[in-house]
Motif scaffolding. Structure first.
Motif, PDB file in Angstrom:
ATOM      1  N   THR A 109      31.312  11.344  -1.831  1.00 22.48           N
ATOM      2  CA  THR A 109      32.001  12.621  -1.943  1.00 22.48           C
ATOM      3  C   THR A 109      33.458  12.486  -1.530  1.00 22.48           C
ATOM      4  OG1 THR A 109      32.095  14.912  -1.156  1.00 22.48           O
ATOM      5  CG2 THR A 109      31.225  13.296   0.382  1.00 22.48           C
ATOM      6  N   GLU A 110      34.321  13.216  -2.190  1.00 19.63           N
ATOM      7  CA  GLU A 110      35.740  13.218  -1.844  1.00 19.63           C
ATOM      8  C   GLU A 110      36.042  14.188  -0.703  1.00 19.63           C
ATOM      9  OE1 GLU A 110      37.965  13.941  -5.360  1.00 19.63           O
ATOM     10  OE2 GLU A 110      37.467  12.015  -6.278  1.00 19.63           O
ATOM     11  N   GLU A 111      35.053  14.945  -0.274  1.00 16.28           N
ATOM     12  CA  GLU A 111      35.229  15.853   0.855  1.00 16.28           C
ATOM     13  C   GLU A 111      35.045  15.040   2.137  1.00 16.28           C
ATOM     14  OE1 GLU A 111      33.286  19.662   0.650  1.00 16.28           O
ATOM     15  OE2 GLU A 111      33.117  19.526  -1.539  1.00 16.28           O
ATOM     16  N   THR A 112      36.148  14.560   2.680  1.00 15.69           N
ATOM     17  CA  THR A 112      36.084  13.574   3.757  1.00 15.69           C
ATOM     18  C   THR A 112      35.375  14.070   5.012  1.00 15.69           C
ATOM     19  OG1 THR A 112      38.306  14.245   4.465  1.00 15.69           O
ATOM     20  CG2 THR A 112      38.147  12.370   2.955  1.00 15.69           C
ATOM     21  N   GLU A 113      35.352  15.371   5.232  1.00 15.56           N
ATOM     22  CA  GLU A 113      34.686  15.880   6.426  1.00 15.56           C
ATOM     23  C   GLU A 113      33.179  15.681   6.361  1.00 15.56           C
ATOM     24  OE1 GLU A 113      35.644  19.676   3.978  1.00 15.56           O
ATOM     25  OE2 GLU A 113      36.277  17.573   4.138  1.00 15.56           O
ATOM     26  N   ILE A 169      24.862  20.343   1.405  1.00 17.80           N
ATOM     27  CA  ILE A 169      24.356  19.000   1.649  1.00 17.80           C
ATOM     28  C   ILE A 169      22.835  19.052   1.716  1.00 17.80           C
ATOM     29  CG2 ILE A 169      24.192  17.125   3.343  1.00 17.80           C
ATOM     30  CD1 ILE A 169      27.102  17.600   4.013  1.00 17.80           C
ATOM     31  N   TYR A 170      22.201  18.208   0.920  1.00 10.01           N
ATOM     32  CA  TYR A 170      20.746  18.134   0.835  1.00 10.01           C
ATOM     33  C   TYR A 170      20.276  16.798   1.373  1.00 10.01           C
ATOM     34  CZ  TYR A 170      21.346  22.036  -2.433  1.00 10.01           C
ATOM     35  OH  TYR A 170      21.693  23.230  -3.018  1.00 10.01           O
ATOM     36  N   VAL A 198      23.015  14.090   0.199  1.00  8.77           N
ATOM     37  CA  VAL A 198      23.786  14.240  -1.030  1.00  8.77           C
ATOM     38  C   VAL A 198      24.386  15.635  -1.077  1.00  8.77           C
ATOM     39  CG1 VAL A 198      22.374  12.566  -2.266  1.00  8.77           C
ATOM     40  CG2 VAL A 198      21.779  14.982  -2.394  1.00  8.77           C
ATOM     41  N   GLN A 199      25.568  15.725  -1.621  1.00  7.56           N
ATOM     42  CA  GLN A 199      26.255  17.013  -1.730  1.00  7.56           C
ATOM     43  C   GLN A 199      26.206  17.479  -3.176  1.00  7.56           C
ATOM     44  OE1 GLN A 199      30.569  17.196  -1.087  1.00  7.56           O
ATOM     45  NE2 GLN A 199      30.248  19.005   0.177  1.00  7.56           N
ATOM     46  N   CYS A 200      25.663  18.663  -3.380  1.00  9.87           N
ATOM     47  CA  CYS A 200      25.514  19.202  -4.733  1.00  9.87           C
ATOM     48  C   CYS A 200      26.022  20.644  -4.748  1.00  9.87           C
ATOM     49  CB  CYS A 200      24.058  19.148  -5.186  1.00  9.87           C
ATOM     50  SG  CYS A 200      23.337  17.496  -5.221  1.00  9.87           S
ATOM     51  N   ASP A 205      28.597  18.055 -10.447  1.00  7.86           N
ATOM     52  CA  ASP A 205      27.700  16.921 -10.273  1.00  7.86           C
ATOM     53  C   ASP A 205      27.573  16.616  -8.784  1.00  7.86           C
ATOM     54  OD1 ASP A 205      27.292  16.550 -13.002  1.00  7.86           O
ATOM     55  OD2 ASP A 205      29.044  15.240 -13.183  1.00  7.86           O
ATOM     56  N   CYS A 206      26.439  16.087  -8.390  1.00 11.63           N
ATOM     57  CA  CYS A 206      26.218  15.718  -7.000  1.00 11.63           C
ATOM     58  C   CYS A 206      27.044  14.488  -6.635  1.00 11.63           C
ATOM     59  CB  CYS A 206      24.746  15.421  -6.751  1.00 11.63           C
ATOM     60  SG  CYS A 206      23.633  16.823  -7.036  1.00 11.63           S
ATOM     61  N   THR A 207      27.248  14.297  -5.348  1.00  9.39           N
ATOM     62  CA  THR A 207      27.909  13.106  -4.820  1.00  9.39           C
ATOM     63  C   THR A 207      27.140  12.641  -3.589  1.00  9.39           C
ATOM     64  OG1 THR A 207      29.414  14.486  -3.510  1.00  9.39           O
ATOM     65  CG2 THR A 207      30.222  13.697  -5.658  1.00  9.39           C
ATOM     66  N   LEU A 208      27.374  11.397  -3.203  1.00 11.24           N
ATOM     67  CA  LEU A 208      26.700  10.833  -2.033  1.00 11.24           C
ATOM     68  C   LEU A 208      27.523  11.121  -0.783  1.00 11.24           C
ATOM     69  CD1 LEU A 208      24.397   9.064  -0.942  1.00 11.24           C
ATOM     70  CD2 LEU A 208      25.811   7.056  -1.475  1.00 11.24           C
ATOM     71  N   ALA A 209      26.866  11.588   0.273  1.00  8.40           N
ATOM     72  CA  ALA A 209      27.568  11.875   1.528  1.00  8.40           C
ATOM     73  C   ALA A 209      27.295  10.816   2.585  1.00  8.40           C
ATOM     74  CB  ALA A 209      27.174  13.254   2.057  1.00  8.40           C
ATOM     75  N   ALA A 210      26.033  10.373   2.724  1.00  8.70           N
ATOM     76  CA  ALA A 210      25.699   9.434   3.791  1.00  8.70           C
ATOM     77  C   ALA A 210      24.310   8.866   3.578  1.00  8.70           C
ATOM     78  CB  ALA A 210      25.770  10.119   5.150  1.00  8.70           C
ATOM     79  N   LEU A 211      24.035   7.783   4.306  1.00  9.33           N
ATOM     80  CA  LEU A 211      22.683   7.232   4.399  1.00  9.33           C
ATOM     81  C   LEU A 211      22.223   7.354   5.850  1.00  9.33           C
ATOM     82  CD1 LEU A 211      22.870   3.904   2.358  1.00  9.33           C
ATOM     83  CD2 LEU A 211      22.459   6.227   1.541  1.00  9.33           C
ATOM     84  N   ALA A 212      20.965   7.672   6.043  1.00  5.58           N
ATOM     85  CA  ALA A 212      20.418   7.752   7.396  1.00  5.58           C
ATOM     86  C   ALA A 212      20.078   6.347   7.890  1.00  5.58           C
ATOM     87  CB  ALA A 212      19.165   8.611   7.395  1.00  5.58           C
ATOM     88  N   PRO A 213      20.190   6.110   9.197  1.00  6.92           N
ATOM     89  CA  PRO A 213      19.839   4.798   9.735  1.00  6.92           C
ATOM     90  C   PRO A 213      18.343   4.546   9.754  1.00  6.92           C
ATOM     91  CG  PRO A 213      20.437   6.283  11.494  1.00  6.92           C
ATOM     92  CD  PRO A 213      20.753   7.008  10.215  1.00  6.92           C
ATOM     93  N   THR A 214      17.552   5.607   9.671  1.00  9.37           N
ATOM     94  CA  THR A 214      16.094   5.473   9.593  1.00  9.37           C
ATOM     95  C   THR A 214      15.580   6.390   8.482  1.00  9.37           C
ATOM     96  OG1 THR A 214      15.777   7.210  11.264  1.00  9.37           O
ATOM     97  CG2 THR A 214      15.860   4.925  12.041  1.00  9.37           C
TER      98      THR A 214
END
Length: 217
Positions: A109-113, A169-170, A198-200, A205-214
């Protein structure tokens, strides 16, 4: 693949703000960098064949190609499946580590926050290991078996459906299989699972925000 403690904020705090304080999510997302202009690092990916009109169906396997462009999908679970395939697929024979990182960065995602690039880039081996994998012509493809919203996330939405409307964010968990090949016909396979944020936003279109460590099911 640890996350720098003094350069991260709890991405779960963002999810809490948007999803009615899901306590279980605290364990999923340990943080994201305070600075978003750090060097881009890619993750091992290779060939997710996505279509702008249709999401990647369950069981579809990636091909051995370069890192694909971001999937043009507006539904969270379908997008998360495509992103997982991208993360689990790579080909050191045709793609450099820098190319992997650049390709993966395009999904963020381009939304840096809300973007936790460190968690995504951490999926890519360090330069020395990537070089050794390339010496063995190592490559991987992946198959998704299913994707779903974890129960805590669904409960948060049920408690307050409007809470998600700030960041959209989902949280999605995806399960699948990764097949790895290397020089002289070597091959192997393993089950894989990942929990993604993921941010939708509506009408985007959706974008990726993060991956969880677990992984949270």
């Amino acid at each position: 693949m640890g996350w720098s403690a003094n350069r991260r904020i709890l991405i779960v705090a963002l999810v809490i703000t948007c999803l009615l304080a899901v306590a279980a999510t605290v364990a999923w997302f340990t943080g994201r960098a305070d600075q978003h202009n750090t060097p881009r690092s890619p993750a091992a990916t290779s060939g997710v064949q996505t279509s702008p009109e249709a999401p990647m169906p369950d069981g579809e396997e990636t091909g051995s190609v370069s890192v694909p462009p971001p999937a043009q999908i507006a539904e969270p679970v379908a997008y998360a499946k495509a992103a997982a395939l991208m993360l689990w697929s790579y080909d050191t024979r045709t793609t450099s580590r820098d190319q992997q990182l650049a390709g993966m960065r395009a999904w963020l995602t381009e939304e840096t926050e809300y973007a936790d690039w460190a968690s995504v880039a951490g999926q890519v081996p360090d330069p020395l290991l990537w070089s050794r994998l390339a010496d063995q012509d190592q490559h991987a493809t992946a198959t998704v078996t299913e994707g779903h919203f974890p129960s805590a996330f669904k409960q948060a939405l049920a408690d307050d459906p409007s809470a998600i409307t700030e960041a959209y964010i989902y949280v999605v968990t995806v399960n699948g299989t990764q097949k790895i090949g290397w020089a002289k016909g070597g091959a192997g396979a393993e089950e894989r699972a990942v929990t993604l944020a993921v941010q939708c936003r509506p009408d985007q279109d959706c974008t990726l925000a993060a991956l969880a460590p677990t992984v949270t099911q």
